[in-house]
Scaffold this active site. Structure first.
Site, PDB file in Angstrom:
ATOM      1  N   GLY A  30       0.737  -1.130  -0.073  1.00  0.00           N
ATOM      2  CA  GLY A  30      -0.115   0.161  -0.240  1.00  0.00           C
ATOM      3  C   GLY A  30       0.732   1.359  -0.265  1.00  0.00           C
ATOM      4  N   ASN A  34       4.460   1.504   2.003  1.00  0.00           N
ATOM      5  CA  ASN A  34       5.417   0.579   0.949  1.00  0.00           C
ATOM      6  C   ASN A  34       6.428   1.832   0.946  1.00  0.00           C
ATOM      7  OD1 ASN A  34       4.275  -0.974  -0.343  1.00  0.00           O
ATOM      8  ND2 ASN A  34       3.795   0.512  -2.211  1.00  0.00           N
ATOM      9  N   TYR A 102      -9.166  -3.117  -7.255  1.00  0.00           N
ATOM     10  CA  TYR A 102      -9.209  -3.237  -5.936  1.00  0.00           C
ATOM     11  C   TYR A 102     -10.777  -3.980  -4.731  1.00  0.00           C
ATOM     12  CZ  TYR A 102      -5.508   0.287  -6.025  1.00  0.00           C
ATOM     13  OH  TYR A 102      -4.703   0.595  -6.086  1.00  0.00           O
ATOM     14  N   ARG A 168      -6.078  10.055  -6.856  1.00  0.00           N
ATOM     15  CA  ARG A 168      -6.099   8.618  -7.528  1.00  0.00           C
ATOM     16  C   ARG A 168      -8.203   9.307  -7.247  1.00  0.00           C
ATOM     17  NH1 ARG A 168      -2.391   8.283  -7.671  1.00  0.00           N
ATOM     18  NH2 ARG A 168      -0.718   6.644  -7.588  1.00  0.00           N
ATOM     19  N   LYS A 226       7.969  14.693  -8.176  1.00  0.00           N
ATOM     20  CA  LYS A 226       8.730  13.881  -8.424  1.00  0.00           C
ATOM     21  C   LYS A 226       7.914  13.620  -9.810  1.00  0.00           C
ATOM     22  CE  LYS A 226       6.719  11.028  -6.054  1.00  0.00           C
ATOM     23  NZ  LYS A 226       6.545  11.329  -4.830  1.00  0.00           N
ATOM     24  N   ASP A 259       6.493   5.254  -4.708  1.00  0.00           N
ATOM     25  CA  ASP A 259       6.824   5.450  -2.916  1.00  0.00           C
ATOM     26  C   ASP A 259       8.220   4.704  -2.157  1.00  0.00           C
ATOM     27  OD1 ASP A 259       3.748   4.909  -2.597  1.00  0.00           O
ATOM     28  OD2 ASP A 259       3.651   3.329  -3.226  1.00  0.00           O
TER      29      ASP A 259
END
Length: 313
Positions: A30, A34, A102, A168, A226, A259
């Site tokens: 997750g 992570n 999921y 998300r 990032k 992550d």
């Protein structure tokens, strides 16, 4: 005297991966877990590391907590919720790119902020607390407010708060709700670790520099944007710089790359590295992670990538 610890807040799920010919592997992963996994690998074992969540009373939850303990990760005062269980997701790959399915409706982690006293206790005596936009998204609005207040109190007690918005869309009722939750989170954040495509989608930022400017206006002192294989943009203390990513010719699985970058960056900063040096080490670690299957790379692989980058600097 016990050294101050690190904590991540969120949902660790059961991960199904490598489903060739129906032969799936089960693991634990997750986004925030992570990151904590990488932090645990790259920080001295004298620094306690805890995953702050809520857990079910089923065998899978017990196995998950046992896996944490075997890896040197505790669960602080995280509650056990009767009748709940871990969420589940399956990874399918197209080359090295992944997609996810999921099952998380009755995930125990959705209750992680239902007991403010337990949550506050879990965040005590931390040098660093990390959470994400996914942490916020799985909570109902009152629980989000409880979490933000607990983070605010931890910050007042000198914890450094790190946040990856990790947007998300399918987890949110609307983009307006996501922006409001992220904005509240940024108000208690010291280190922001966004991904540019997410920020562009949610806020309409034109480029990573616009993202850093917006986060600076929100009061974030240290921002690392990032951008996949493109250079990372970092800003803080009135300065801005770009650091090139490490190129990987044949990536195996990009799951967990961002992550692990976050965990390596935070580990390097805790070790006293300057932001640019920390980004370089984080890129090397992320490059190592995408050369193995699944979200969690072995500790020795993470350490080797982290230490090699330090030697090159």
């Amino acid at each position: 005297m016990t050294e101050l610890g690190v904590a991540a807040v969120g949902e660790c799920m059961l991960e199904l991966s490598g489903g060739e010919s129906g032969n799936w592997r089960m693991g634990h992963a997750g986004d925030t877990f992570n990151t904590l996994w990488t932090l645990r690998a790259l920080t001295p074992k004298t620094i306690p590391a805890d995953y702050v969540s809520a857990f079910g009373d089923d065998p899978f939850s017990a196995d998950q907590k046992a896996f944490f303990a075997q890896s040197g990760i505790g669960t602080a005062a995280s509650p056990v919720i009767a009748g709940r269980r871990p969420g589940l997701y399956a990874i399918t790959l197209d080359g090295a790119e992944r997609s996810f399915t999921y099952w998380r409706a009755d995930s125990a982690a959705r209750c992680l902020a239902d007991d403010p006293a337990s949550l506050g206790k879990s965040l005590q005596n931390r040098k660093l607390v990390y959470f994400s936009g996914i942490t916020l998204a799985i909570l109902e609005p009152p629980a989000r407010r409880t979490l933000i207040e607990a983070l605010r109190q931890a910050r007042k007690a000198d914890s450094r708060i790190a946040f990856d918005p990790n947007y998300r869309p399918r987890l949110w009722a609307s983009s307006q709700e996501a922006r409001a939750a992220n904005d509240a989170a940024l108000a208690v954040t010291d280190i922001a670790l966004p991904t540019f495509p997410d920020e562009q989608q949610l806020y309409g930022d034109a480029d990573p520099r616009e993202t850093t400017a917006r986060l600076a206006r929100a009061g974030v002192r240290e921002c690392i944007v990032k951008n996949g294989s493109e250079p990372t943009v970092l800003a803080g203390g009135g300065e801005m710089a770009t650091v090139s990513a490490c190129r990987v010719t044949h990536p195996v699985d990009t799951t967990g790359a961002g992550d692990s970058f976050n965990g390596a960056y935070l580990a390097a900063r805790l070790a006293g590295d300057a932001p640019q040096d920390a980004v370089r080490r984080a890129h090397r670690v992320a490059a190592a992670v995408i050369q193995v299957h699944g979200a969690l790379a072995p500790f020795d692989m993470l350490c080797k990538a982290f230490e090699n980058e330090a030697e090159e600097n």
